[in-house]
Design a protein around this motif. Structure first.
Motif, PDB file in Angstrom:
ATOM      1  N   PRO A  25     -91.242  12.724  16.992  1.00 51.46           N
ATOM      2  CA  PRO A  25     -92.136  12.298  15.903  1.00 51.46           C
ATOM      3  C   PRO A  25     -91.693  12.800  14.530  1.00 51.46           C
ATOM      4  O   PRO A  25     -91.764  12.045  13.549  1.00 51.46           O
ATOM      5  CB  PRO A  25     -93.503  12.879  16.267  1.00 51.46           C
ATOM      6  N   LEU A  26     -91.201  14.047  14.444  1.00 44.33           N
ATOM      7  CA  LEU A  26     -90.808  14.572  13.136  1.00 44.33           C
ATOM      8  C   LEU A  26     -89.531  13.894  12.627  1.00 44.33           C
ATOM      9  O   LEU A  26     -89.421  13.594  11.443  1.00 44.33           O
ATOM     10  CB  LEU A  26     -90.637  16.094  13.180  1.00 44.33           C
ATOM     11  N   LEU A  28     -88.584  10.862  13.386  1.00 37.98           N
ATOM     12  CA  LEU A  28     -88.949   9.490  13.020  1.00 37.98           C
ATOM     13  C   LEU A  28     -89.672   9.467  11.673  1.00 37.98           C
ATOM     14  O   LEU A  28     -89.386   8.616  10.823  1.00 37.98           O
ATOM     15  CB  LEU A  28     -89.827   8.870  14.117  1.00 37.98           C
ATOM     16  N   THR A  29     -90.586  10.416  11.468  1.00 36.33           N
ATOM     17  CA  THR A  29     -91.307  10.486  10.194  1.00 36.33           C
ATOM     18  C   THR A  29     -90.334  10.730   9.045  1.00 36.33           C
ATOM     19  O   THR A  29     -90.398  10.052   8.010  1.00 36.33           O
ATOM     20  CB  THR A  29     -92.373  11.601  10.244  1.00 36.33           C
ATOM     21  N   VAL A  32     -88.329   7.441   8.491  1.00 36.30           N
ATOM     22  CA  VAL A  32     -89.091   6.380   7.814  1.00 36.30           C
ATOM     23  C   VAL A  32     -89.276   6.722   6.338  1.00 36.30           C
ATOM     24  O   VAL A  32     -89.075   5.885   5.453  1.00 36.30           O
ATOM     25  CB  VAL A  32     -90.461   6.168   8.508  1.00 36.30           C
ATOM     26  N   PHE A  33     -89.635   7.991   6.066  1.00 35.87           N
ATOM     27  CA  PHE A  33     -89.859   8.402   4.676  1.00 35.87           C
ATOM     28  C   PHE A  33     -88.575   8.304   3.854  1.00 35.87           C
ATOM     29  O   PHE A  33     -88.581   7.791   2.729  1.00 35.87           O
ATOM     30  CB  PHE A  33     -90.409   9.830   4.628  1.00 35.87           C
ATOM     31  N   ALA A  36     -87.560   4.731   3.158  1.00 34.73           N
ATOM     32  CA  ALA A  36     -88.424   4.192   2.103  1.00 34.73           C
ATOM     33  C   ALA A  36     -88.005   4.713   0.737  1.00 34.73           C
ATOM     34  O   ALA A  36     -88.081   3.993  -0.264  1.00 34.73           O
ATOM     35  CB  ALA A  36     -89.881   4.542   2.384  1.00 34.73           C
ATOM     36  N   LEU A  37     -87.534   5.973   0.692  1.00 33.96           N
ATOM     37  CA  LEU A  37     -87.078   6.559  -0.571  1.00 33.96           C
ATOM     38  C   LEU A  37     -85.803   5.859  -1.061  1.00 33.96           C
ATOM     39  O   LEU A  37     -85.671   5.541  -2.245  1.00 33.96           O
ATOM     40  CB  LEU A  37     -86.817   8.054  -0.357  1.00 33.96           C
ATOM     41  N   ALA A  39     -84.688   2.758  -0.141  1.00 36.40           N
ATOM     42  CA  ALA A  39     -85.020   1.376  -0.499  1.00 36.40           C
ATOM     43  C   ALA A  39     -85.912   1.354  -1.742  1.00 36.40           C
ATOM     44  O   ALA A  39     -85.768   0.486  -2.605  1.00 36.40           O
ATOM     45  CB  ALA A  39     -85.716   0.680   0.670  1.00 36.40           C
ATOM     46  N   GLY A  40     -86.814   2.339  -1.842  1.00 35.18           N
ATOM     47  CA  GLY A  40     -87.736   2.403  -2.982  1.00 35.18           C
ATOM     48  C   GLY A  40     -87.019   2.682  -4.296  1.00 35.18           C
ATOM     49  O   GLY A  40     -87.339   2.073  -5.317  1.00 35.18           O
ATOM     50  N   ALA A 142     -84.944  -5.387   2.979  1.00 33.01           N
ATOM     51  CA  ALA A 142     -85.946  -5.992   3.867  1.00 33.01           C
ATOM     52  C   ALA A 142     -85.369  -6.147   5.275  1.00 33.01           C
ATOM     53  O   ALA A 142     -86.051  -5.887   6.276  1.00 33.01           O
ATOM     54  CB  ALA A 142     -86.394  -7.351   3.310  1.00 33.01           C
ATOM     55  N   ILE A 145     -85.268  -2.676   6.957  1.00 43.75           N
ATOM     56  CA  ILE A 145     -86.599  -2.232   7.395  1.00 43.75           C
ATOM     57  C   ILE A 145     -87.052  -3.020   8.628  1.00 43.75           C
ATOM     58  O   ILE A 145     -87.528  -2.441   9.614  1.00 43.75           O
ATOM     59  CB  ILE A 145     -87.611  -2.371   6.232  1.00 43.75           C
ATOM     60  N   ALA A 146     -86.874  -4.352   8.582  1.00 40.04           N
ATOM     61  CA  ALA A 146     -87.302  -5.183   9.719  1.00 40.04           C
ATOM     62  C   ALA A 146     -86.489  -4.848  10.972  1.00 40.04           C
ATOM     63  O   ALA A 146     -87.049  -4.657  12.057  1.00 40.04           O
ATOM     64  CB  ALA A 146     -87.155  -6.666   9.364  1.00 40.04           C
ATOM     65  N   ARG A 149     -87.532  -1.401  12.395  1.00 38.14           N
ATOM     66  CA  ARG A 149     -88.812  -1.406  13.114  1.00 38.14           C
ATOM     67  C   ARG A 149     -88.683  -2.129  14.457  1.00 38.14           C
ATOM     68  O   ARG A 149     -89.207  -1.696  15.461  1.00 38.14           O
ATOM     69  CB  ARG A 149     -89.891  -2.059  12.240  1.00 38.14           C
ATOM     70  N   LEU A 150     -87.900  -3.246  14.437  1.00 36.83           N
ATOM     71  CA  LEU A 150     -87.753  -4.026  15.670  1.00 36.83           C
ATOM     72  C   LEU A 150     -86.936  -3.288  16.732  1.00 36.83           C
ATOM     73  O   LEU A 150     -87.034  -3.604  17.916  1.00 36.83           O
ATOM     74  CB  LEU A 150     -87.123  -5.392  15.361  1.00 36.83           C
TER      75      LEU A 150
ATOM     76  N   THR B  37     -93.666  -4.113  10.133  1.00 37.67           N
ATOM     77  CA  THR B  37     -92.584  -4.317   9.161  1.00 37.67           C
ATOM     78  C   THR B  37     -93.170  -4.584   7.773  1.00 37.67           C
ATOM     79  O   THR B  37     -92.715  -4.007   6.779  1.00 37.67           O
ATOM     80  CB  THR B  37     -91.694  -5.492   9.598  1.00 37.67           C
ATOM     81  N   ILE B  41     -92.704  -2.465   4.357  1.00 41.02           N
ATOM     82  CA  ILE B  41     -92.245  -3.068   3.104  1.00 41.02           C
ATOM     83  C   ILE B  41     -93.242  -2.757   1.982  1.00 41.02           C
ATOM     84  O   ILE B  41     -92.852  -2.391   0.869  1.00 41.02           O
ATOM     85  CB  ILE B  41     -92.017  -4.587   3.286  1.00 41.02           C
ATOM     86  N   MET B  43     -95.159  -0.168   1.834  1.00 39.40           N
ATOM     87  CA  MET B  43     -94.985   1.251   1.551  1.00 39.40           C
ATOM     88  C   MET B  43     -93.766   1.477   0.651  1.00 39.40           C
ATOM     89  O   MET B  43     -93.798   2.299  -0.272  1.00 39.40           O
ATOM     90  CB  MET B  43     -94.806   1.960   2.892  1.00 39.40           C
ATOM     91  N   THR B  44     -92.687   0.725   0.897  1.00 39.45           N
ATOM     92  CA  THR B  44     -91.482   0.858   0.085  1.00 39.45           C
ATOM     93  C   THR B  44     -91.738   0.402  -1.351  1.00 39.45           C
ATOM     94  O   THR B  44     -91.286   1.046  -2.306  1.00 39.45           O
ATOM     95  CB  THR B  44     -90.342   0.035   0.711  1.00 39.45           C
ATOM     96  N   LEU B  47     -93.756   3.224  -2.949  1.00 36.07           N
ATOM     97  CA  LEU B  47     -92.960   4.428  -3.199  1.00 36.07           C
ATOM     98  C   LEU B  47     -91.961   4.187  -4.328  1.00 36.07           C
ATOM     99  O   LEU B  47     -91.769   5.042  -5.194  1.00 36.07           O
ATOM    100  CB  LEU B  47     -92.227   4.868  -1.921  1.00 36.07           C
ATOM    101  N   GLY B  48     -91.344   2.993  -4.334  1.00 36.81           N
ATOM    102  CA  GLY B  48     -90.375   2.675  -5.380  1.00 36.81           C
ATOM    103  C   GLY B  48     -91.013   2.713  -6.759  1.00 36.81           C
ATOM    104  O   GLY B  48     -90.463   3.302  -7.700  1.00 36.81           O
ATOM    105  N   LEU B 157     -97.749   8.906   2.835  1.00 33.34           N
ATOM    106  CA  LEU B 157     -96.632   8.363   3.612  1.00 33.34           C
ATOM    107  C   LEU B 157     -96.291   9.228   4.815  1.00 33.34           C
ATOM    108  O   LEU B 157     -96.065   8.727   5.909  1.00 33.34           O
ATOM    109  CB  LEU B 157     -95.394   8.286   2.706  1.00 33.34           C
ATOM    110  N   GLY B 161     -96.450   8.350   8.823  1.00 38.17           N
ATOM    111  CA  GLY B 161     -95.375   8.525   9.792  1.00 38.17           C
ATOM    112  C   GLY B 161     -95.848   9.299  11.011  1.00 38.17           C
ATOM    113  O   GLY B 161     -95.514   8.958  12.151  1.00 38.17           O
ATOM    114  N   SER B 165     -95.843   7.789  14.810  1.00 38.26           N
ATOM    115  CA  SER B 165     -94.997   8.385  15.840  1.00 38.26           C
ATOM    116  C   SER B 165     -95.833   9.159  16.855  1.00 38.26           C
ATOM    117  O   SER B 165     -95.284   9.745  17.786  1.00 38.26           O
ATOM    118  CB  SER B 165     -93.946   9.290  15.194  1.00 38.26           C
TER     119      SER B 165
END
Lengths: 162, 169
Positions: A25-26, A28-29, A32-33, A36-37, A39-40, A142, A145-146, A149-150, B37, B41, B43-44, B47-48, B157, B161, B165
């Motif tokens: 879990p840690l 994965l968290t 994900v974070f 996102a950073l 991509a963000g 995108a 991310i997709a 997740r998949l 998904t 997106i 969330m991104t 965050l962005g 965020l 997570g 999880s």
């Protein structure tokens, strides 16, 4: 390649990772974070390239690039931990390679944008080229991310044994 | 908290029997993966927008006028709306899995704090920020509100997570 997967899975680290209550879990968290950073922080650059943030100088946005690189390191390390824990699950899924290819392409686009600003010899991006780069950057993240997740849904084998 | 938990079982069980909840539960796993998904997106996008805008207020990338970077905020708001919709569908589909998870509860409290902080921002700090030119340092009040925003949203965020999880599950 099954012996290779089995060798990783039987290793002390991989076994400990799966048996630990908090490692998955840690990781994965954190993954994900950090994705996102990455991509963000690409988002303002992508929107600027695509022509949506005209008042924002592209060179100024490059000040955020260290966050992009730090996020990339953290996501690679956390992703690496998940990979060592479940190599068969991930490496037998074609989506994993789609994800990696999209990440490399997105890094290349960011790098090209970075090289276009700042130095006197930098080649100016044409508006048309910048627009293609910005829209591809959004599309590539995108896809990442997709696909990411998949990966949790589409695997055909969890481990070598089952 | 125990009495609250006991009471919450009633509404949670009721939500799980509603037609909408049943409908989502009956969908293929890929439908859930698609919602997740979209949630990532959203969330991104948030965050962005938040990282770029908040760090400018706190002093990074000072060559950019804050008002120009504020044009990222609608993208973040779009991400937030997307996530309220998709997130509500997760909770409606599996209320027991979410409503009793400590990480989910902390996440909801942090969203509330972040939301009140947004009101404080537009009520007090936005005017001075809008007028600030490129290169300007922003007043302490703007910086404090922005620091609260950054910490609260990053917390949202991370809690998300931990919910996904199943850290406490």
């Amino acid at each position: 390649v099954d012996p290779f997967f089995a060798w990783i899975e039987d290793g002390a680290f991989s076994t400990a990772f799966r048996e630990s209550e908090f490692a998955f879990p840690l990781s994965l968290t954190a993954h994900v974070f950090s994705v996102a950073l990455v991509a963000g922080t690409s988002l303002p650059v992508a929107l600027r390239l695509a022509g949506y943030l005209r008042g924002v100088p592209l060179a100024g946005l490059m000040r955020y690039l260290p966050i992009f690189w730090i996020g990339l390191v953290v996501s690679t390390v956390s992703g690496g931990l998940l990979l060592i824990g479940y190599p068969t699950k991930t490496l037998t899924n074609p989506l994993f390679y789609v994800k990696v290819a999209a990440i490399l392409a997105a890094i290349w686009v960011m790098w090209t944008a970075r090289r276009s600003v700042g130095s006197p010899t930098a080649a100016e991006l044409s508006p048309a080229r910048a627009r293609v780069m910005g829209l591809s950057l959004i599309g590539l993240w995108a896809v990442v991310i997709a696909a990411g997740r998949l990966l949790a849904y589409t695997y055909s084998r969890l481990m070598v044994g089952f | 908290m125990e009495a609250f938990d006991e009471w919450l079982h009633g509404p949670a069980t009721w939500i799980a029997t509603t037609p909408l909840s049943r409908f989502i539960q009956e969908q293929h796993a890929y439908a859930f993966a698609t919602l997740e998904t979209l949630h990532l997106i959203g969330m991104t996008l948030m965050l962005g927008a938040i990282v770029a805008f908040d760090l400018r207020v706190l002093g990074l990338a000072k060559s950019i006028p804050p008002a120009a970077l504020h044009r990222l905020i609608p993208w973040g708001v779009a991400g937030f709306i997307l996530n309220v919709v998709t997130g509500s569908l997760f909770v409606i589909a599996h209320p027991h899995q979410y409503l009793f998870d400590p990480a989910f509860r902390v996440k909801m409290v942090l969203i509330l704090i972040a939301g009140l902080n947004v009101l404080a921002f537009y009520g007090t700090a936005f005017a001075e920020l809008k007028a600030a030119p490129a290169g300007a340092d922003l007043p302490l009040r703007s910086q404090v509100i922005t620091a609260v925003s950054l910490v609260a949203w990053v917390g949202v965020l991370v809690c998300g997570g931990l919910v996904t999880s199943g850290y406490f599950g």
